[in-house]
Design a protein around this motif. Structure first.
Motif, PDB file in Angstrom:
ATOM      1  N   LYS A   5       1.111 -14.826  12.143  1.00  0.00           N
ATOM      2  CA  LYS A   5       2.159 -14.004  11.607  1.00  0.00           C
ATOM      3  C   LYS A   5       1.845 -14.130   9.978  1.00  0.00           C
ATOM      4  O   LYS A   5       1.705 -15.234   9.419  1.00  0.00           O
ATOM      5  CB  LYS A   5       3.517 -14.124  11.962  1.00  0.00           C
ATOM      6  N   VAL A   6       1.819 -13.167   9.111  1.00  0.00           N
ATOM      7  CA  VAL A   6       1.283 -13.313   7.914  1.00  0.00           C
ATOM      8  C   VAL A   6       2.515 -12.289   7.181  1.00  0.00           C
ATOM      9  O   VAL A   6       2.917 -11.107   7.572  1.00  0.00           O
ATOM     10  CB  VAL A   6       0.166 -12.730   7.437  1.00  0.00           C
ATOM     11  N   PHE A   7       3.015 -12.902   6.005  1.00  0.00           N
ATOM     12  CA  PHE A   7       4.195 -12.121   5.082  1.00  0.00           C
ATOM     13  C   PHE A   7       3.372 -11.908   3.914  1.00  0.00           C
ATOM     14  O   PHE A   7       2.962 -12.577   3.111  1.00  0.00           O
ATOM     15  CB  PHE A   7       5.100 -12.943   4.967  1.00  0.00           C
ATOM     16  N   ILE A   8       3.354 -10.605   3.510  1.00  0.00           N
ATOM     17  CA  ILE A   8       2.627 -10.193   2.113  1.00  0.00           C
ATOM     18  C   ILE A   8       3.719  -9.795   1.313  1.00  0.00           C
ATOM     19  O   ILE A   8       4.478  -8.878   1.492  1.00  0.00           O
ATOM     20  CB  ILE A   8       1.719  -8.910   2.444  1.00  0.00           C
ATOM     21  N   SER A  54      -0.052  -2.909  -0.852  1.00  0.00           N
ATOM     22  CA  SER A  54      -0.411  -1.640  -0.193  1.00  0.00           C
ATOM     23  C   SER A  54      -1.934  -1.593  -0.134  1.00  0.00           C
ATOM     24  O   SER A  54      -2.642  -0.960   0.837  1.00  0.00           O
ATOM     25  CB  SER A  54       0.101  -0.515  -0.760  1.00  0.00           C
ATOM     26  N   THR A  55      -2.555  -1.770  -1.112  1.00  0.00           N
ATOM     27  CA  THR A  55      -3.987  -1.690  -1.141  1.00  0.00           C
ATOM     28  C   THR A  55      -4.739  -2.600   0.058  1.00  0.00           C
ATOM     29  O   THR A  55      -5.498  -2.209   0.533  1.00  0.00           O
ATOM     30  CB  THR A  55      -4.636  -2.046  -2.435  1.00  0.00           C
ATOM     31  N   LEU A  56      -4.191  -3.805   0.079  1.00  0.00           N
ATOM     32  CA  LEU A  56      -4.757  -4.559   0.949  1.00  0.00           C
ATOM     33  C   LEU A  56      -4.459  -4.045   2.446  1.00  0.00           C
ATOM     34  O   LEU A  56      -5.655  -4.259   3.420  1.00  0.00           O
ATOM     35  CB  LEU A  56      -4.091  -6.118   1.174  1.00  0.00           C
ATOM     36  N   LEU A  57      -3.361  -3.754   2.677  1.00  0.00           N
ATOM     37  CA  LEU A  57      -2.939  -3.107   4.041  1.00  0.00           C
ATOM     38  C   LEU A  57      -3.724  -1.842   4.364  1.00  0.00           C
ATOM     39  O   LEU A  57      -4.360  -1.579   5.330  1.00  0.00           O
ATOM     40  CB  LEU A  57      -1.591  -2.632   4.045  1.00  0.00           C
ATOM     41  N   ASN A  58      -4.072  -1.065   3.242  1.00  0.00           N
ATOM     42  CA  ASN A  58      -4.702   0.214   3.452  1.00  0.00           C
ATOM     43  C   ASN A  58      -6.479  -0.194   3.803  1.00  0.00           C
ATOM     44  O   ASN A  58      -6.974   0.597   4.433  1.00  0.00           O
ATOM     45  CB  ASN A  58      -4.688   1.167   2.340  1.00  0.00           C
ATOM     46  N   LEU A  59      -6.706  -1.209   3.152  1.00  0.00           N
ATOM     47  CA  LEU A  59      -8.391  -1.824   3.334  1.00  0.00           C
ATOM     48  C   LEU A  59      -8.335  -2.425   4.844  1.00  0.00           C
ATOM     49  O   LEU A  59      -9.195  -1.875   5.754  1.00  0.00           O
ATOM     50  CB  LEU A  59      -8.523  -2.772   2.326  1.00  0.00           C
ATOM     51  N   LEU A  60      -7.343  -3.144   5.158  1.00  0.00           N
ATOM     52  CA  LEU A  60      -7.290  -3.716   6.593  1.00  0.00           C
ATOM     53  C   LEU A  60      -7.477  -2.575   7.804  1.00  0.00           C
ATOM     54  O   LEU A  60      -7.662  -2.981   8.795  1.00  0.00           O
ATOM     55  CB  LEU A  60      -6.294  -4.811   6.736  1.00  0.00           C
ATOM     56  N   SER A  61      -6.694  -1.501   7.452  1.00  0.00           N
ATOM     57  CA  SER A  61      -6.483  -0.622   8.158  1.00  0.00           C
ATOM     58  C   SER A  61      -7.633   0.646   8.482  1.00  0.00           C
ATOM     59  O   SER A  61      -7.452   1.498   9.497  1.00  0.00           O
ATOM     60  CB  SER A  61      -5.114   0.280   8.237  1.00  0.00           C
TER      61      SER A  61
END
Length: 73
Positions: free
Chosen positions: A23-26, A35-42
């Motif tokens: 589990k990771v908490f950003i 949000s950029t990281l999450l959009n890249l990962l998805s």
């Protein structure tokens, strides 16, 4: 180095590995790339830098848009 410039988003992570079940908490201030990281990962965004991005063993930058949509689903 995280951050957002007026010209374009900047997100530079030399290495990030998240194991299955981990589990990771950003967190961080507004404009630091969460949000950029999450959009890249998805696969919503495609990396335009020199590095590579693999999620579950797949290189998202090599996928076509429809393939990334399927992957995200």
């Amino acid at each position: 180095k995280f951050g957002y410039t007026k010209e374009k988003p900047v997100l530079n992570i030399s290495h990030l590995e998240i194991s299955k079940g981990e589990k990771v908490f950003i967190f961080g201030p507004s404009g630091y790339g969460k949000s950029t990281l999450l959009n890249l990962l998805s696969g919503v965004l495609v990396s335009q830098g020199d590095g590579t991005l693999e999620v579950l063993g797949k290189k998202l930058c090599e996928m076509k848009s429809g393939e990334r949509d399927d992957f995200r689903g």
